[in-house]
Design a protein around this motif. Structure first.
Motif, PDB file in Angstrom:
ATOM      1  N   LEU A  40       0.831  -1.211   0.000  1.00 31.65           N
ATOM      2  CA  LEU A  40       0.000   0.000   0.000  1.00 31.65           C
ATOM      3  C   LEU A  40       0.863   1.257   0.000  1.00 31.65           C
ATOM      4  O   LEU A  40       0.582   2.217  -0.733  1.00 31.65           O
ATOM      5  CB  LEU A  40      -0.934   0.012   1.207  1.00 31.65           C
ATOM      6  CG  LEU A  40      -2.083  -0.996   1.175  1.00 31.65           C
ATOM      7  CD1 LEU A  40      -2.865  -0.942   2.483  1.00 31.65           C
ATOM      8  CD2 LEU A  40      -2.997  -0.745  -0.013  1.00 31.65           C
ATOM      9  N   ILE A  41       1.906   1.263   0.793  1.00 31.06           N
ATOM     10  CA  ILE A  41       2.797   2.429   0.829  1.00 31.06           C
ATOM     11  C   ILE A  41       3.478   2.618  -0.515  1.00 31.06           C
ATOM     12  O   ILE A  41       3.549   3.744  -1.036  1.00 31.06           O
ATOM     13  CB  ILE A  41       3.820   2.284   1.972  1.00 31.06           C
ATOM     14  CG1 ILE A  41       3.105   2.443   3.311  1.00 31.06           C
ATOM     15  CG2 ILE A  41       4.953   3.298   1.835  1.00 31.06           C
ATOM     16  CD1 ILE A  41       3.936   2.077   4.512  1.00 31.06           C
ATOM     17  N   GLU A  42       3.951   1.532  -1.122  1.00 32.57           N
ATOM     18  CA  GLU A  42       4.585   1.625  -2.446  1.00 32.57           C
ATOM     19  C   GLU A  42       3.617   2.175  -3.484  1.00 32.57           C
ATOM     20  O   GLU A  42       3.971   3.039  -4.284  1.00 32.57           O
ATOM     21  CB  GLU A  42       5.077   0.252  -2.896  1.00 32.57           C
ATOM     22  CG  GLU A  42       6.279  -0.251  -2.139  1.00 32.57           C
ATOM     23  CD  GLU A  42       6.637  -1.690  -2.490  1.00 32.57           C
ATOM     24  OE1 GLU A  42       5.968  -2.299  -3.359  1.00 32.57           O
ATOM     25  OE2 GLU A  42       7.582  -2.216  -1.883  1.00 32.57           O
ATOM     26  N   ALA A  46       3.759   5.756  -5.566  1.00 31.33           N
ATOM     27  CA  ALA A  46       3.813   5.733  -7.025  1.00 31.33           C
ATOM     28  C   ALA A  46       2.671   6.510  -7.665  1.00 31.33           C
ATOM     29  O   ALA A  46       2.870   7.202  -8.655  1.00 31.33           O
ATOM     30  CB  ALA A  46       3.805   4.298  -7.530  1.00 31.33           C
ATOM     31  N   GLY A  47       1.463   6.383  -7.101  1.00 32.67           N
ATOM     32  CA  GLY A  47       0.317   6.991  -7.754  1.00 32.67           C
ATOM     33  C   GLY A  47      -0.480   7.961  -6.920  1.00 32.67           C
ATOM     34  O   GLY A  47      -1.401   8.591  -7.418  1.00 32.67           O
ATOM     35  N   GLY A  48      -0.173   8.061  -5.638  1.00 33.16           N
ATOM     36  CA  GLY A  48      -0.857   9.021  -4.786  1.00 33.16           C
ATOM     37  C   GLY A  48      -2.192   8.565  -4.234  1.00 33.16           C
ATOM     38  O   GLY A  48      -2.760   9.213  -3.383  1.00 33.16           O
ATOM     39  N   ARG A  49      -2.716   7.440  -4.740  1.00 35.41           N
ATOM     40  CA  ARG A  49      -4.015   6.975  -4.271  1.00 35.41           C
ATOM     41  C   ARG A  49      -4.092   5.464  -4.373  1.00 35.41           C
ATOM     42  O   ARG A  49      -3.607   4.869  -5.329  1.00 35.41           O
ATOM     43  CB  ARG A  49      -5.120   7.591  -5.119  1.00 35.41           C
ATOM     44  CG  ARG A  49      -6.493   7.209  -4.677  1.00 35.41           C
ATOM     45  CD  ARG A  49      -7.539   7.895  -5.497  1.00 35.41           C
ATOM     46  NE  ARG A  49      -8.834   7.410  -5.056  1.00 35.41           N
ATOM     47  CZ  ARG A  49      -9.965   7.950  -5.379  1.00 35.41           C
ATOM     48  NH1 ARG A  49      -9.972   8.992  -6.167  1.00 35.41           N
ATOM     49  NH2 ARG A  49     -11.088   7.462  -4.948  1.00 35.41           N
ATOM     50  N   THR A  50      -4.731   4.853  -3.381  1.00 35.69           N
ATOM     51  CA  THR A  50      -4.876   3.406  -3.369  1.00 35.69           C
ATOM     52  C   THR A  50      -6.259   3.057  -2.842  1.00 35.69           C
ATOM     53  O   THR A  50      -6.674   3.570  -1.803  1.00 35.69           O
ATOM     54  CB  THR A  50      -3.811   2.755  -2.453  1.00 35.69           C
ATOM     55  OG1 THR A  50      -2.520   3.170  -2.892  1.00 35.69           O
ATOM     56  CG2 THR A  50      -3.902   1.255  -2.499  1.00 35.69           C
ATOM     57  N   ASN A  51      -6.990   2.217  -3.553  1.00 36.47           N
ATOM     58  CA  ASN A  51      -8.282   1.721  -3.095  1.00 36.47           C
ATOM     59  C   ASN A  51      -8.094   0.321  -2.525  1.00 36.47           C
ATOM     60  O   ASN A  51      -7.381  -0.498  -3.093  1.00 36.47           O
ATOM     61  CB  ASN A  51      -9.283   1.664  -4.253  1.00 36.47           C
ATOM     62  CG  ASN A  51      -9.577   3.033  -4.796  1.00 36.47           C
ATOM     63  OD1 ASN A  51      -9.682   3.998  -4.063  1.00 36.47           O
ATOM     64  ND2 ASN A  51      -9.687   3.132  -6.105  1.00 36.47           N
ATOM     65  N   VAL A  52      -8.754   0.062  -1.402  1.00 39.22           N
ATOM     66  CA  VAL A  52      -8.593  -1.227  -0.724  1.00 39.22           C
ATOM     67  C   VAL A  52      -9.948  -1.714  -0.224  1.00 39.22           C
ATOM     68  O   VAL A  52     -10.756  -0.920   0.256  1.00 39.22           O
ATOM     69  CB  VAL A  52      -7.643  -1.087   0.485  1.00 39.22           C
ATOM     70  CG1 VAL A  52      -7.473  -2.412   1.189  1.00 39.22           C
ATOM     71  CG2 VAL A  52      -6.310  -0.523   0.059  1.00 39.22           C
ATOM     72  N   VAL A  53     -10.180  -3.017  -0.338  1.00 33.91           N
ATOM     73  CA  VAL A  53     -11.348  -3.653   0.254  1.00 33.91           C
ATOM     74  C   VAL A  53     -10.828  -4.761   1.153  1.00 33.91           C
ATOM     75  O   VAL A  53     -10.061  -5.622   0.708  1.00 33.91           O
ATOM     76  CB  VAL A  53     -12.284  -4.253  -0.827  1.00 33.91           C
ATOM     77  CG1 VAL A  53     -13.426  -5.006  -0.187  1.00 33.91           C
ATOM     78  CG2 VAL A  53     -12.785  -3.160  -1.750  1.00 33.91           C
TER      79      VAL A  53
END
Length: 66
Positions: A40-42, A46-53
């Motif tokens: 998640l940190i990587e 890299a992209g500034g945003r991460t979606n997680v379920v």
């Protein structure tokens, strides 16, 4: 700071699948949580945003406690 994952007691490979064996479910959950935190940190860097379920079934308790 990322959590330090527990060390597996065995490392195996089945075809291209990497398998890590831990002493118990709690150690496996902590290792999985540490891997997810790292990814998640990587991705955020890299992209500034991460979606997680996240799952919330009893089989996920150790991971979610990680």
């Amino acid at each position: 700071m990322l959590p330090h994952p527990p060390e597996p007691i065995a490392r195996l490979t089945a075809d291209e699948l990497r398998v890590l064996v831990f002493e118990d479910r709690a150690q496996a959950g902590k290792a999985a949580a540490a891997d997810v935190a790292r990814v998640l940190i990587e991705r955020q860097r890299a992209g500034g945003r991460t979606n997680v379920v996240f799952a919330a079934a009893p089989s996920q308790n150790e991971f979610l406690a990680g």
